[in-house]
Design an enzyme around this catalytic site. Structure first.
Site, PDB file in Angstrom:
ATOM      1  N   ASP A 127       3.807  -4.464   3.960  1.00  0.00           N
ATOM      2  CA  ASP A 127       5.260  -4.632   3.964  1.00  0.00           C
ATOM      3  C   ASP A 127       5.660  -6.040   4.378  1.00  0.00           C
ATOM      4  OD1 ASP A 127       4.564  -4.363   6.639  1.00  0.00           O
ATOM      5  OD2 ASP A 127       5.872  -2.668   7.044  1.00  0.00           O
ATOM      6  N   HIS A 154       0.828  -1.204   0.000  1.00  0.00           N
ATOM      7  CA  HIS A 154       0.000   0.000   0.000  1.00  0.00           C
ATOM      8  C   HIS A 154       0.862   1.254   0.000  1.00  0.00           C
ATOM      9  CE1 HIS A 154       1.003   0.796   4.181  1.00  0.00           C
ATOM     10  NE2 HIS A 154       0.782  -0.484   4.428  1.00  0.00           N
TER      11      HIS A 154
END
Length: 464
Positions: A355, A81
């Site tokens: 992540d 994102h």
């Protein structure tokens, strides 16, 4: 600078004895030296903005030679994102700590202690957090721009695939249950297909557990043995806090802010985090919270972050690599189907995750593996490491695989280009060139697919 920071520490210790901070020269170095410089915007760990992150452009020439005469058939993209607001826990910490710290810094300087300029003090005096709890975990405006730019770059790079109307049979989109990944998907599609078209695209409903994009959350073994295992996973990071390098940073930052005692770890991290967020939010604008950090301090704080993610999500624990097998299997099945059928359905697979997903998938391919494990006691020798969070997983980090048909379309005439942050990236553990021959990559991916048993590996149950 290390010499200066030790000097700053000695001055602080001496000043405590007499109850006053001594602002003077020590061995020819002043306590305020080293702070009037630009923030290293590309070295802010996982809060580095995509536009600021380092990009390795060295392989384009060889890549272009290897795919000359080839035709791109299919793209598989995994995207973190974009730049976001703090998570709920982080935001509570920042809102609890920073308003009080900012006022103390101003008071310190009014009493003649500290290194900030008058303009910076005025910023702190009038500082209002650039978010509130309603913003928690949402995509920030810069994050929207990052994803739109990535979508536009792919459309421009492969116009024959993406310069056409969106259709769900041609383009597969998936994201996790977190709003920021759905928002990232929307803005990526906006950049690829245009502002007018994106409003008519019906995005799928996210689901949980998602074993391709958020597999780690559905892996109780990983949660227990890695994520919640404070004794081993976070041991090196905890030990690093006790090193001279980290203490020098804590003392130096505290002294430059005018404190007569070192900031607590929570306070130091809060100042650092706000510096990182504001730098990511606003390109070209200096955050006052970055002012007390020298270049050496930023190196130390980046390593502090690296020690967390290296063991929690990457090469520091073997389970991290194994849990990503369903993601690799998804890539294998899409490309195998295209090669076998002679037609790409769909021709674009776009995934939006986090992540932790990026870290684990990169490690599964052996990308950016350091020469030795990151430890609390090898900070100096690891300054040129290839694995650093600022590079491996900034906001909007992305890994893409492009399937090329070269010649008559037979299996042996297919190649795969690998792109990290939009740049050609070799897979040295798997392939010999900048690109992979499908005959090289296929058996390696097939093995990941055949041996992927998350039920056995993780004792799967619904996402926690």
């Amino acid at each position: 600078m290390i010499k200066f920071q030790k000097c700053a520490k000695m001055m602080w210790e001496a000043s405590v004895l007499v109850g006053v901070m001594v602002w003077c020269c020590c061995e020819g170095l002043h306590v305020c030296d080293g702070v009037d410089r630009a923030t290293p915007t590309h070295r802010l760990s996982t809060k580095t903005a995509y536009f600021n992150a380092d990009k390795d452009t060295t392989h384009w020439s060889d890549f272009n030679k290897e795919v000359e005469g080839c035709f791109a058939e299919q793209v598989w993209l995994l995207n973190r994102h974009g730049t976001r607001f703090p998570t709920q826990n982080d935001m509570h910490g920042l809102l609890d700590i920073l308003p009080g710290v900012s006022q103390k810094i101003v008071a310190n300087h009014q009493q003649g202690r500290g290194c900030l300029k008058q303009s910076e003090l005025e910023q702190l005096q009038n500082w209002i957090p650039p978010y509130d709890l309603r913003d928690k975990e949402q995509l920030q405006e810069t994050g929207q721009d990052e994803l739109a730019a990535i979508g536009e770059e792919w459309r421009n790079f492969l116009p024959h695939l993406f310069d056409q109307p969106f259709h769900p049979a041609k383009f597969k989109v998936d994201f996790t249950v977190k709003n920021r990944t759905g928002q990232s998907a929307y803005h990526f599609l906006r950049g690829m297909f245009g502002d007018e078209a994106v409003g008519n695209i019906e995005l799928p409903q996210p689901y949980s557990p998602n074993f391709v994009l958020r597999f780690y959350k559905a892996c109780p073994r990983w949660v227990k043995e890695v994520y919640k295992n404070k004794e081993t996973t976070y041991k090196e990071r905890q030990l690093f806090v006790e090193t001279e390098d980290f203490k020098n940073t804590a003392h130096g930052v505290s002294a430059r802010l005018g404190f007569m005692h070192p900031l607590s770890l929570d306070e130091l991290v809060a100042v650092y985090d706000e510096c990182r967020y504001e730098t990511a939010f606003w390109a070209g604008r200096d955050s006052v919270w970055c002012s007390p950090f020298t270049d050496d301090d930023f190196e130390v704080m980046e390593y502090y972050q690296d020690l967390k993610y290296y063991y929690e999500d990457s090469y520091g624990h073997p389970l991290n690599l194994k849990t990503a097998c369903r993601t690799l299997a998804d890539l294998f099945m899409h490309f195998r189907s295209t090669v076998n059928d002679g037609e790409a359905k769909p021709q674009g697979i776009f995934y939006f995750a986090h992540d932790k997903t990026i870290f684990k998938v990169l490690a599964s391919f052996g990308l950016f593996r350091p020469a030795q494990h990151l430890r609390h006691d090898n900070f100096k020798s690891m300054k040129d490491r290839v694995w650093r969070t600022s590079f491996v997983s900034p906001f909007s980090a992305n890994l893409a695989f492009v399937l090329y048909r070269c010649g008559d379309g037979k299996e042996e005439n297919h190649k795969v280009g690998v792109f990290f942050e939009g740049q050609p990236t070799p897979l040295p553990d798997v392939c010999r060139g900048v690109t992979c021959r499908w005959e090289e990559l296929r058996p390696w991916l097939a093995e990941q697919h055949a041996t992927c048993d998350l039920g056995k590996l993780c004792m799967l149950h619904d996402e926690l």
